[in-house]
Design an enzyme around this catalytic site. Structure first.
Site, mmCIF file in Angstrom:
data_model
loop_
_atom_site.group_PDB
_atom_site.id
_atom_site.type_symbol
_atom_site.label_atom_id
_atom_site.label_comp_id
_atom_site.label_asym_id
_atom_site.label_seq_id
_atom_site.Cartn_x
_atom_site.Cartn_y
_atom_site.Cartn_z
ATOM 1 N N ASN A 10 0.983 -1.393 0.046
ATOM 2 C CA ASN A 10 0.066 0.118 0.067
ATOM 3 C C ASN A 10 0.859 1.061 -0.085
ATOM 4 O OD1 ASN A 10 -1.878 2.056 0.591
ATOM 5 N ND2 ASN A 10 -2.443 1.408 2.533
ATOM 6 N N TRP A 11 1.103 1.731 -1.142
ATOM 7 C CA TRP A 11 1.909 3.148 -1.340
ATOM 8 C C TRP A 11 1.237 4.274 -0.590
ATOM 9 C CZ3 TRP A 11 3.960 2.971 -6.932
ATOM 10 C CH2 TRP A 11 4.769 1.734 -7.298
ATOM 11 N N LYS A 12 0.071 4.112 -0.152
ATOM 12 C CA LYS A 12 -0.509 5.559 0.472
ATOM 13 C C LYS A 12 -0.151 6.677 -0.488
ATOM 14 C CE LYS A 12 -0.104 3.397 4.861
ATOM 15 N NZ LYS A 12 -0.164 3.516 6.169
ATOM 16 N N HIS A 95 -9.602 1.070 4.973
ATOM 17 C CA HIS A 95 -8.351 1.195 5.862
ATOM 18 C C HIS A 95 -8.741 2.285 7.045
ATOM 19 C CE1 HIS A 95 -4.173 2.493 6.599
ATOM 20 N NE2 HIS A 95 -3.787 1.252 5.998
ATOM 21 N N GLU A 97 -6.962 4.595 7.747
ATOM 22 C CA GLU A 97 -6.982 6.005 7.501
ATOM 23 C C GLU A 97 -8.302 6.572 6.809
ATOM 24 O OE1 GLU A 97 -3.309 5.503 5.602
ATOM 25 O OE2 GLU A 97 -2.270 5.190 7.384
ATOM 26 N N GLU A 165 -5.481 -5.100 10.725
ATOM 27 C CA GLU A 165 -4.377 -4.149 10.860
ATOM 28 C C GLU A 165 -4.701 -3.449 12.220
ATOM 29 O OE1 GLU A 165 -2.430 -2.650 7.343
ATOM 30 O OE2 GLU A 165 -4.240 -1.729 7.273
ATOM 31 N N GLY A 171 2.497 2.226 11.015
ATOM 32 C CA GLY A 171 3.638 3.107 11.033
ATOM 33 C C GLY A 171 4.192 3.455 12.307
ATOM 34 N N SER A 209 3.385 -2.325 10.329
ATOM 35 C CA SER A 209 4.906 -2.077 10.682
ATOM 36 C C SER A 209 5.479 -3.647 10.086
ATOM 37 C CB SER A 209 5.233 -1.987 12.141
ATOM 38 O OG SER A 209 4.652 -0.663 12.455
ATOM 39 N N GLY A 230 2.693 -1.323 4.401
ATOM 40 C CA GLY A 230 2.940 0.224 3.936
ATOM 41 C C GLY A 230 4.282 0.514 3.747
#
Ligand code: PEP
Length: 247
Positions: A10-12, A95, A97, A165, A171, A209, A230
């Site tokens: 997931n490159w966000k 997700h 976010e 997650e 992160g 992570s 991520g």
């Protein structure tokens, strides 16, 4: 037999056109020795250049979100059919976010998941508890509600992928211990068996992570079929090292 493992990058909201292409070239050049399935999810605007570079590769493509409508007056949104048009196989939905910064609730995620399946995509539906929920001992309850509320009512095992997650692990370089992940994953598998007759074949990923140095250990958790990655997916060496460790 366990379902085929899957590692999703997931490159966000990272990379630019040039660095996206360079990253994909680096991944595809070195992917031959990897036996499991790999997917990458770049920002929408880089899907086309990345898709063209992936055309003769076994690495597949995914979007990071989609709308629940096929078309219409939805400025800034992307229909699942548009993702299919660009060669996507997967779409990440729910997700943390998106749940936090775009106020997406379970009902919204469920309707996006239905639309994604209708369009021919496989939604990767994310669930996971926050730190406050974890310390209140509510992780299982939160995940239970998210799974029951975000998944379409009737699914086959190959319709969806679930990513567990824990929000507090995203992160932060802080991962739960293997027993913790195993407990949650076993619970998820149990809930899935209430809504799907071949739930053992639904792929269940861990995310938060994941790095080359913890990937092998993570695979010793019960009921795990890969990872949603991520920041470590932004370096070809790290992404491929994770895939090797999880093969
Ligand atoms: C994610 O946000 O999906 C994720 C897993 O991020 P990271 O690997 O950077 O913790």
């Amino acid at each position: 037999m366990a379902p085929r493992s899957l590692i999703v990058g997931n490159w966000k909201m990272n990379m630019n056109c040039l660095s996206s292409k360079a990253l994909v070239v680096n991944i595809t050049r070195n992917v031959r020795s990897i036996a499991i399935e790999l997917a990458i999810c770049p920002p929408f605007v880089y899907l086309l250049p990345v898709s063209l570079l992936l055309s003769s590769s076994k690495v597949v493509l995914g979007g990071q979100d989609c709308h629940n409508y096929k078309s219409g007056a939805h400025t800034g949104d992307i229909a699942p059919e548009m993702l299919v048009d660009l060669g996507c196989t997967y779409v990440i939905l729910g997700h943390s976010e998106r749940r936090t910064y775009h106020s997406e609730n379970n009902a919204v995620i469920r309707s996006k998941a239905k639309a994604a399946i209708r369009a021919g995509l496989i939604p990767i539906i994310c669930v996971g508890e926050t730190e406050i929920e974890r310390s209140a001992g509510k992780a299982l309850e939160v995940v239970d509600n998210q799974i029951r509320g975000s998944l379409p009512e009737q699914i086959n095992s190959n319709d969806v992928v679930i990513a567990y997650e824990p929000v507090w692990a995203i992160g932060t370089n802080c991962i739960p211990n293997i027993e913790y992940i195993s407990t949650i994953h076993s619970h998820i598998r149990k809930i899935l068996s209430d809504i799907c007759c071949d739930a053992v074949n639904i792929r269940l990923l861990y995310g938060g992570s994941v790095k080359p140095d913890n990937a092998k250990k993570l695979m010793s958790a019960v009921n795990i079929n890969g990872a949603l990655v991520g920041s470590a997916s932004l370096q070809a060496e790290d992404f491929l090292a994770i895939a090797k460790e999880m093969s």
